[in-house]
Structures are given as C-alpha cells and as structure tokens.
Scaffold this active site. Structure first.
Site, PDB file in Angstrom:
ATOM      1  N   LYS A 114       0.835  -1.215   0.000  1.00  0.00           N
ATOM      2  CA  LYS A 114       0.000   0.000   0.000  1.00  0.00           C
ATOM      3  C   LYS A 114       0.868   1.262   0.000  1.00  0.00           C
ATOM      4  CE  LYS A 114      -2.459   2.541   3.617  1.00  0.00           C
ATOM      5  NZ  LYS A 114      -1.319   3.163   4.237  1.00  0.00           N
ATOM      6  N   ASN A 115       1.834   1.319   0.912  1.00  0.00           N
ATOM      7  CA  ASN A 115       2.562   2.578   1.046  1.00  0.00           C
ATOM      8  C   ASN A 115       3.548   2.827  -0.096  1.00  0.00           C
ATOM      9  OD1 ASN A 115       1.050   3.238   3.248  1.00  0.00           O
ATOM     10  ND2 ASN A 115       2.587   2.618   4.767  1.00  0.00           N
ATOM     11  N   CYS A 165      -5.717   8.249   7.966  1.00  0.00           N
ATOM     12  CA  CYS A 165      -5.788   7.734   9.332  1.00  0.00           C
ATOM     13  C   CYS A 165      -5.267   8.792  10.301  1.00  0.00           C
ATOM     14  CB  CYS A 165      -4.948   6.458   9.454  1.00  0.00           C
ATOM     15  SG  CYS A 165      -5.779   5.007   8.782  1.00  0.00           S
ATOM     16  N   ARG A 182      -0.449  14.797  12.239  1.00  0.00           N
ATOM     17  CA  ARG A 182       0.686  14.363  11.421  1.00  0.00           C
ATOM     18  C   ARG A 182       1.124  15.534  10.535  1.00  0.00           C
ATOM     19  NH1 ARG A 182      -1.594   8.920   8.879  1.00  0.00           N
ATOM     20  NH2 ARG A 182       0.542   8.566   8.182  1.00  0.00           N
ATOM     21  N   PRO A 183       2.041  16.389  11.044  1.00  0.00           N
ATOM     22  CA  PRO A 183       2.429  17.594  10.302  1.00  0.00           C
ATOM     23  C   PRO A 183       3.174  17.268   9.005  1.00  0.00           C
ATOM     24  CG  PRO A 183       3.760  17.345  12.304  1.00  0.00           C
ATOM     25  CD  PRO A 183       2.744  16.259  12.327  1.00  0.00           C
ATOM     26  N   ILE A 184       3.195  18.245   8.067  1.00  0.00           N
ATOM     27  CA  ILE A 184       3.959  18.045   6.824  1.00  0.00           C
ATOM     28  C   ILE A 184       4.973  19.175   6.625  1.00  0.00           C
ATOM     29  CG2 ILE A 184       2.216  16.622   5.654  1.00  0.00           C
ATOM     30  CD1 ILE A 184       1.515  19.173   3.993  1.00  0.00           C
ATOM     31  N   GLN A 189       8.124  19.258   7.015  1.00  0.00           N
ATOM     32  CA  GLN A 189       9.371  18.875   6.332  1.00  0.00           C
ATOM     33  C   GLN A 189       9.180  18.765   4.811  1.00  0.00           C
ATOM     34  OE1 GLN A 189      12.398  18.699   8.061  1.00  0.00           O
ATOM     35  NE2 GLN A 189      11.001  19.557   9.576  1.00  0.00           N
ATOM     36  N   ASP A 224       3.634   0.704  12.071  1.00  0.00           N
ATOM     37  CA  ASP A 224       2.365   0.181  11.542  1.00  0.00           C
ATOM     38  C   ASP A 224       2.059  -1.225  12.067  1.00  0.00           C
ATOM     39  OD1 ASP A 224       2.143   2.510  10.151  1.00  0.00           O
ATOM     40  OD2 ASP A 224       3.004   1.710   8.312  1.00  0.00           O
ATOM     41  N   ARG A 239      -8.853  -0.124   3.632  1.00  0.00           N
ATOM     42  CA  ARG A 239      -7.889   0.799   3.022  1.00  0.00           C
ATOM     43  C   ARG A 239      -6.550   0.130   2.771  1.00  0.00           C
ATOM     44  NH1 ARG A 239      -8.243   6.545   5.615  1.00  0.00           N
ATOM     45  NH2 ARG A 239      -6.637   6.689   4.042  1.00  0.00           N
TER      46      ARG A 239
HETATM   47  N1  EPU Z   1       6.681  14.332  10.765  1.00  0.00           N
HETATM   48  C1  EPU Z   1       6.776  15.677  11.051  1.00  0.00           C
HETATM   49  N2  EPU Z   1       6.821  16.556   9.993  1.00  0.00           N
HETATM   50  C2  EPU Z   1       6.763  16.143   8.702  1.00  0.00           C
HETATM   51  C3  EPU Z   1       6.665  14.768   8.423  1.00  0.00           C
HETATM   52  C4  EPU Z   1       6.621  13.875   9.488  1.00  0.00           C
HETATM   53  O1  EPU Z   1       6.824  16.098  12.206  1.00  0.00           O
HETATM   54  O2  EPU Z   1       6.812  16.989   7.805  1.00  0.00           O
HETATM   55  C5  EPU Z   1       6.685  13.347  11.892  1.00  0.00           C
HETATM   56  C6  EPU Z   1       5.395  12.548  11.983  1.00  0.00           C
HETATM   57  O3  EPU Z   1       4.408  13.236  12.739  1.00  0.00           O
HETATM   58  C7  EPU Z   1       5.882  11.277  12.634  1.00  0.00           C
HETATM   59  C8  EPU Z   1       7.278  11.085  12.028  1.00  0.00           C
HETATM   60  O4  EPU Z   1       7.672  12.370  11.587  1.00  0.00           O
HETATM   61  O5  EPU Z   1       6.007  11.441  14.004  1.00  0.00           O
HETATM   62  C9  EPU Z   1       7.353  10.119  10.855  1.00  0.00           C
HETATM   63  O6  EPU Z   1       6.356  10.423   9.884  1.00  0.00           O
HETATM   64  P1  EPU Z   1       6.482  10.044   8.352  1.00  0.00           P
HETATM   65  O7  EPU Z   1       6.522  11.309   7.556  1.00  0.00           O
HETATM   66  O8  EPU Z   1       7.614   9.084   8.158  1.00  0.00           O
HETATM   67  O9  EPU Z   1       5.093   9.341   8.078  1.00  0.00           O
HETATM   68  P2  EPU Z   1       4.252   9.390   6.766  1.00  0.00           P
HETATM   69  O10 EPU Z   1       5.151   9.456   5.588  1.00  0.00           O
HETATM   70  O11 EPU Z   1       3.189  10.434   6.849  1.00  0.00           O
HETATM   71  C10 EPU Z   1       4.238   6.832   6.321  1.00  0.00           C
HETATM   72  C11 EPU Z   1       3.179   5.774   6.168  1.00  0.00           C
HETATM   73  C12 EPU Z   1       2.553   5.468   7.518  1.00  0.00           C
HETATM   74  C13 EPU Z   1       3.645   5.065   8.486  1.00  0.00           C
HETATM   75  C14 EPU Z   1       4.739   6.144   8.563  1.00  0.00           C
HETATM   76  C15 EPU Z   1       5.923   5.766   9.416  1.00  0.00           C
HETATM   77  C16 EPU Z   1       2.371   6.240   3.953  1.00  0.00           C
HETATM   78  C17 EPU Z   1       1.269   6.696   3.081  1.00  0.00           C
HETATM   79  N3  EPU Z   1       2.161   6.256   5.255  1.00  0.00           N
HETATM   80  O12 EPU Z   1       3.550   7.993   6.809  1.00  0.00           O
HETATM   81  O13 EPU Z   1       1.668   4.385   7.290  1.00  0.00           O
HETATM   82  O14 EPU Z   1       3.084   4.892   9.757  1.00  0.00           O
HETATM   83  O15 EPU Z   1       5.236   6.416   7.233  1.00  0.00           O
HETATM   84  O16 EPU Z   1       6.514   4.618   8.929  1.00  0.00           O
HETATM   85  O17 EPU Z   1       3.410   5.810   3.470  1.00  0.00           O
HETATM   86  C18 EPU Z   1      -0.205   3.027   7.666  1.00  0.00           C
HETATM   87  O18 EPU Z   1       0.123   2.380   6.667  1.00  0.00           O
HETATM   88  O19 EPU Z   1      -1.106   2.631   8.482  1.00  0.00           O
HETATM   89  C19 EPU Z   1       0.475   4.287   7.945  1.00  0.00           C
HETATM   90  C20 EPU Z   1      -0.020   5.196   8.763  1.00  0.00           C
END
Ligand code: EPU
Length: 417
Positions: free
Chosen positions: A18-19, A112, A117-119, A121, A302, A394
């Site tokens: 999925k990811n 979810c 979950r901030p963006i 970065q 996860d 999902r």
């Molecule tokens: N974070 C920030 N700022 C950012 C980005 C991330 O503070 O700009 C923090 C997040 O809040 C978290 C950490 O950094 O504490 C890691 O977040 P990451 O960005 O790695 O997560 P993501 O890319 O949003 C993906 C998977 C998630 C999985 C995480 C961690 C996808 C679509 N989602 O999320 O998958 O938990 O990496 O491995 O790839 C799931 O499949 O159930 C799922 C939630």
C-alpha cells in the site's frame, strides 16, 4: 464478525505494498507517456488514488493486478477539497504536480488521523527547491517559476517528506541532496520507478539521497514490492492463534524486526526464499517481550497495534513503545473492552498478558482495525464484532477471504451502529 479460537493453517499470498502504491501512482504522472504498475493491491486507497488521477486528466485502466496510467494529457487541476481529503498520501500530488507543472493546489491530507501528522518537512523541501508555499483555507498552493536543486537536511526522518522531495527534485534543474533521508523499502521502490522513468537518483535506502534533475521523464513498467506490513500482520495472526502459516510472496529481509520479536516470544520462524513460515502450534506459554517501534530497519510503527494484541497472549508484562507516533494507542481502550490489561504511559503501552473475551469493538484507523481482528481471532468465548471495517479495507485486500482460507471463522455483516 469473528468466532475466534481456530489456529490458522496454510498459505497466504501477500499483495503489493500500500505505502509504495500510493506513492508510485502519483510518481507516474511525472512521465509524459504510459506507465504500467504490476502487483497492485486491491485496496480502497488505490481505488481513490486512481480516481484522483482520472480527475487530473490521466487515462487509467486496471486489469487484474496491473494498472496502466497514461498521463500525457494531464493538467495541474486545483484540488482543494474532495477525494484528496480521503487519503493521507494525497500529499504526494504536491511533489509530483510541482515537478511536472511547477504548480499544485492540494487540500491538506486526511487519512488515518490517529494523531496530528504535520507536513512541515515536505514544505521545507519544496521551499528549498525554490517553490513558494502558501496555505489557502486548508489547501496548500505551491508554485515555482523554476525548481532548482538544493541541499536539504530533514529535521526528522520522514518517509513522506523524503518521497515528496524526490518527486519534485527529479524534474528540478541541477542536483539535490537529501540528508537524514528515510530508508524504508518503499523509498527504494519509488526511486526504482523514477529511475526507470529516466530520473537520476542514487543512494535511496541510505540516509543520503542524490538526485540529478532531468528535463523529461518517460513511461515504463514496474512491479510493486510486497507489502511488509500486511505480511507482518499475517505473521502476527499466525502466532496469536498458535497456528502454522506460510506467508508467501514476501522479501524476508524486510521482515527481520518482526521475525526477531516472534522468535523472542517463542514462535518458530523459518525464512525461505520469498516466503516466511510461522510455526506456533506448541503449548509453551509465550514470553513477554519489549518492543520499540522505530524507523526502518527497526520494528514498524504500523505493526505496533497488531503486536499489542499478540502481546496480550504472552505471560508476564511486555512494554511496547512507539518512537514514531507517540499517541498511536487508540486500539488500547477497545482491547480493554475485550478484557486486556494495558496501561498507556507516555509513548509506551504496558501490557500484562491474559486471555481476551468477545466484545463489540470499533476500529478507529487501519492498523487499530487489524489489531482488533487479531484479538478477535484469539478469543474462545463468543463472537467479536468489529465495526469501522472501512478502515481495514484501506490497506488489507481480501482479508476475510484470506483468513477464511486459513481456517478462521470470520464473515462480514452489515450492522446498524
Ligand atoms: N513528521 C513531522 N513533519 C513532517 C513529516 C513527518 O513532524 O513533515 C513526523 C510525523 O508526525 C511522525 C514522524 O515524523 O512522528 C514520521 O512520519 P512520516 O513522515 O515518516 O510518516 P508518513 O510518511 O506520513 C508513512 C506511512 C505510515 C507510516 C509512517 C511511518 C504512507 C502513506 N504512510 O507515513 O503508514 O506509519 O510512514 O513509517 O506511506 C499506515 O500504513 O497505516 C500508515 C499510517
């Protein structure tokens, strides 16, 4: 609905990740000709993403587990609301549209929401590449006259930010270096697709990724890597039910953290070429173990919720800490309804093993849903009813069919909530 107590036996085939899929679909729009992805999982997040690509003007055709995307007539349509809000990974449209058109308007992602979950970065990366980013009533407007390569140090290791920057930087002028990049297998999968499309990316899977921007990208054919989270969930299910299951179509190296923990607990795990067999049919009690969810190659966050359910079956006290998402414990009150003895302290769940009993419980997100199904598979005193299964759809294709084939007594019903 689950009437638990049956040990799982047999083989289960794992689908594509999925990811990866939710990053490869938007990555395909960086090409100016047709991209075919094989081993596509039949999950609702993929269906929604395919619709979004159609709304942008791509021709999208699915045939069995392959999808053909022709993005030649695609446009950067503003998407402040609507389907982008249904998915977390809609944020990849920002990097992909920015790379191809120099502009994107995308609503802040949904998905979810087990915690904020901030963006930031992702945005920091786009700005470093020369883009202007503004928040317009909850939608991000990202524009750049010209994207220029840059050196970007991520303040924290982020899967999403690493991939989003790779997408945009693939079409920037000059070279980009991402430092403190995420190393998850899905990052390598995205880089492999982009390179097959003509990008020049080196170092994916390490903490330093170098991207030499290219002017044009072209179509190709790519097979998606197996879903290590789905595989880990079935491994945990096999252990939780004291079964004997071969999880097929996996890359055993991606499963090392969960394999190690299942062995520590007392299950036998055999690594085969592209399969893993879990033999857990003995009666010796499982040992309590401590688990820390960390970035790859650590134990995946996860799989933290599914593992919580398994640890209720161990004798003694286990401590499970999540260093990625410190509040990802919405499954705990639901497991408590089933009689689990779990205390959350800070970013840790302290789990005292003991039998669970059937109850009506609700899935609040995808992996919490998987955790409740695992719990339901273990109980021997009745039927567990899990609502909110749209979350499970999902990320797990054919879950009920797969578990039934393995011997579980599980079925779907429409219930009024
Ligand atoms: N974070 C920030 N700022 C950012 C980005 C991330 O503070 O700009 C923090 C997040 O809040 C978290 C950490 O950094 O504490 C890691 O977040 P990451 O960005 O790695 O997560 P993501 O890319 O949003 C993906 C998977 C998630 C999985 C995480 C961690 C996808 C679509 N989602 O999320 O998958 O938990 O990496 O491995 O790839 C799931 O499949 O159930 C799922 C939630």
């Amino acid at each position: 609905m689950i009437r638990g107590g049956n040990p799982l036996h047999g083989e289960v085939q794992i689908s594509g990740a999925k990811n990866s899929a939710v990053a490869l679909l938007p990555a395909a729009i960086l090409a100016e000709s047709e991209v075919t992805l094989d081993n596509l999982p039949a999950i609702s997040d993929v269906a929604v993403y395919s619709e979004i690509l159609r709304d942008l003007g791509a021709v999208v055709e699915r045939k069995e587990d392959a999808i053909r995307i022709d993005p030649s007539n695609l446009q950067s349509v503003a998407m402040p609301n609507g389907k982008v809000k249904l998915l977390r990974a809609s944020y990849y449209l920002m990097g992909a549209l920015l790379g191809r058109f120099g502009e994107a308007v995308i609503g802040l992602p949904g998905g979810c929401n087990f915690e904020p979950r901030p963006i930031d970065q992702h945005i920091k990366g786009f700005e470093a590449l020369g883009a202007t980013v503004t928040n317009e009533h909850g939608a991000m407007r990202i524009t750049a006259k010209e994207l220029r390569g840059a050196k970007i140090y991520l303040d924290l290791v982020s899967v999403g930010a690493t991939i989003n920057i790779m997408l945009a930087a693939s079409r920037a002028k000059g070279s980009t270096i991402i430092e403190n990049a995420a190393k998850e297998p899905e990052i390598i999968d995205v880089a492999t697709l982009l390179n097959s499309m003509g990008a020049k990316i080196k170092g994916a899977g390490t903490e330093t990724i170098r991207i030499e921007g290219v002017e044009r990208m072209h179509g190709c054919r790519h097979s998606i890597i197996p879903d290590r989270i789905q595989a880990g969930t079935y491994m945990i299910m096999a252990a939780a039910t004291r079964g004997d299951v071969t999880v097929e179509g996996v890359i055993p190296k991606h499963m090392e953290a969960v394999t190690a923990k299942l062995r520590e607990l007392g299950a036998t795990v055999e690594e085969l070429d592209d399969a893993i067999r879990i033999v857990a049919s003995g009666d010796a009690p499982y040992q309590a173990v401590d688990v820390k969810a960390l970035v790859y190659p650590g134990f995946a966050t996860d799989l933290q919720s599914p593992m919580t359910s398994l640890l209720t079956q161990a004798s003694g006290v286990s401590v499970l800490s999540d260093y990625i998402y410190g509040n990802r414990f919405k499954h705990v009150p639901e497991l408590a309804m089933m009689g689990a003895n779990i205390r959350v302290e800070g970013r840790s769940a302290i789990i005292e093993g003991g039998p669970l009993s059937a109850a009506k419980v609700h899935a609040t997100d995808l992996r919490a849903g998987a955790a409740l199904v695992i719990a339901g598979l273990t109980v021997t005193d009745g039927i567990t009813e899990v609502t909110g299964v749209e979350y499970i759809d999902r990320g797990y294709d054919n879950l009920v069919e797969n578990l039934s084939r393995l011997g579980a007594d599980i079925w779907r019903e429409t219930v009024s909530q």
